[in-house]
Structures are given as structure tokens and as C-alpha cells.
Scaffold this active site. Sequence first.
Site, mmCIF file in Angstrom:
data_model
loop_
_atom_site.group_PDB
_atom_site.id
_atom_site.type_symbol
_atom_site.label_atom_id
_atom_site.label_comp_id
_atom_site.label_asym_id
_atom_site.label_seq_id
_atom_site.Cartn_x
_atom_site.Cartn_y
_atom_site.Cartn_z
ATOM 1 C CB CYS A 1 -0.939 0.006 1.204
ATOM 2 S SG CYS A 1 -2.394 -1.066 1.002
ATOM 3 N N GLY B 1 4.444 -19.539 1.552
ATOM 4 C CA GLY B 1 5.534 -18.569 1.634
ATOM 5 C C GLY B 1 5.130 -17.140 1.366
ATOM 6 C CB THR C 1 7.012 -12.639 2.853
ATOM 7 O OG1 THR C 1 7.213 -12.114 1.532
ATOM 8 C CG2 THR C 1 7.696 -13.992 2.988
ATOM 9 C CG HIS D 1 -1.248 -5.349 -1.109
ATOM 10 N ND1 HIS D 1 -1.628 -4.055 -0.746
ATOM 11 C CD2 HIS D 1 -1.555 -5.464 -2.421
ATOM 12 C CE1 HIS D 1 -2.145 -3.437 -1.795
ATOM 13 N NE2 HIS D 1 -2.103 -4.275 -2.832
ATOM 14 C CG HIS E 1 2.383 -10.172 -3.995
ATOM 15 N ND1 HIS E 1 1.924 -10.200 -2.705
ATOM 16 C CD2 HIS E 1 3.392 -11.077 -4.062
ATOM 17 C CE1 HIS E 1 2.628 -11.086 -2.010
ATOM 18 N NE2 HIS E 1 3.519 -11.632 -2.803
HETATM 19 P P1 5GP Z 1 5.693 -13.397 -1.367
HETATM 20 O O1 5GP Z 1 6.795 -14.110 -0.646
HETATM 21 O O2 5GP Z 1 4.765 -12.686 -0.392
HETATM 22 O O3 5GP Z 1 4.967 -14.211 -2.379
HETATM 23 O O4 5GP Z 1 6.418 -12.286 -2.222
HETATM 24 C C1 5GP Z 1 6.788 -11.054 -1.730
HETATM 25 C C2 5GP Z 1 7.801 -10.496 -2.688
HETATM 26 O O5 5GP Z 1 7.889 -9.114 -2.476
HETATM 27 C C3 5GP Z 1 9.210 -11.072 -2.511
HETATM 28 O O6 5GP Z 1 9.641 -11.624 -3.741
HETATM 29 C C4 5GP Z 1 10.046 -9.857 -2.101
HETATM 30 O O7 5GP Z 1 11.329 -9.871 -2.684
HETATM 31 C C5 5GP Z 1 9.204 -8.699 -2.589
HETATM 32 N N1 5GP Z 1 9.283 -7.492 -1.793
HETATM 33 C C6 5GP Z 1 9.100 -7.388 -0.450
HETATM 34 N N2 5GP Z 1 9.162 -6.102 -0.064
HETATM 35 C C7 5GP Z 1 9.373 -5.384 -1.195
HETATM 36 C C8 5GP Z 1 9.534 -3.995 -1.448
HETATM 37 O O8 5GP Z 1 9.470 -3.149 -0.552
HETATM 38 N N3 5GP Z 1 9.744 -3.620 -2.732
HETATM 39 C C9 5GP Z 1 9.815 -4.529 -3.758
HETATM 40 N N4 5GP Z 1 10.044 -4.046 -4.979
HETATM 41 N N5 5GP Z 1 9.673 -5.847 -3.553
HETATM 42 C C10 5GP Z 1 9.460 -6.271 -2.289
HETATM 43 ZN ZN ZN Z 2 -1.798 -3.286 1.175
#
Ligand code: 5GP
Ligand code: ZN
Length: 113
Positions: free
Chosen positions: A7, A92, A94, A97, A99
Amino acid sequence: MSDCVFCKIVAGENPSAKVYEDEVCVAFKDLEPKAPVHLLVIPKVHIQSVDAVTPENSGVVGHIFEVIPKIMAEQGAKTGYRVITNIGPDAGQTVPHLHFHVLAGQEMGWTPA
Ligand code: 5GP
Ligand code: ZN
């Protein structure tokens, strides 16, 4: 969601390398790319994950899937790409939100679990 990092990216409070933005969604480069092209495509509205998609907000998901092929054509992903979304801790997730990871630029293996 004031404490949500994505966000904050939508609001421009946190920096990101944006490659696409419209009224519904934003696409930006993942901070820790797992492929030569690794984008995250997110709705501007806060939705926690696929688990929180409802008849009221599912239009943004359809929109995102209309936009992804256009973005990937611009990225030059002529030979294919992969779209992934993680839901909850076992998968996994993390960042809570919604994505969509979009990966391209190399041949990929298939060891998702
Ligand atoms: P998840 O593990 O939730 O599927 O993916 C989260 C992704 O967000 C990870 O690949 C991580 O590298 C990326 N990520 C986390 N925080 C940020 C951020 O502040 N900026 C960007 N560009 N990527 C982020
Ligand atoms: Zn959000």
C-alpha cells in the site's frame, strides 16, 4: 492499510521501480529477483490474498490478467513467462497484499513445492 508495504508503494510513500501503472494496478520490479525479469503486479486496493477475493473486488483480478500480457510484451517476453501467487504461510506469502509474481527471461524448471 497504513502498515502495508505494498500500500505504501501504491501511495508513493515507499520507492519502487515501476514499469506500469493505471487506475487499478501497479507493476514494479521485485527487490530480490528470481529471474532476469521478475515483476510484482498488485491491485491498488488492499486485498490480503486470493483468499480475500470476493464478487465485489474480483474485477481487479480480471483487470490484472488483462494487463499482464501487455506488460510482458513490452518486457520482450516472447518465449513465455510464469505467473505465481502465494497464499498464506505454507505457500511462503511474506507480504499480505495480493500480488502476482511474473517471471521471464530464462527457461524455468518446475519444482513449485
Ligand atoms: P511473497 O513471498 O509474499 O509471495 O512475495 C513477496 C515479494 O515481495 C518477494 O519476492 C520480495 O522480494 C518482494 N518485496 C518485499 N518487499 C518489497 C519492497 O518493498 N519492494 C519490492 N520491490 N519488492 C518487495
Ligand atoms: Zn496493502
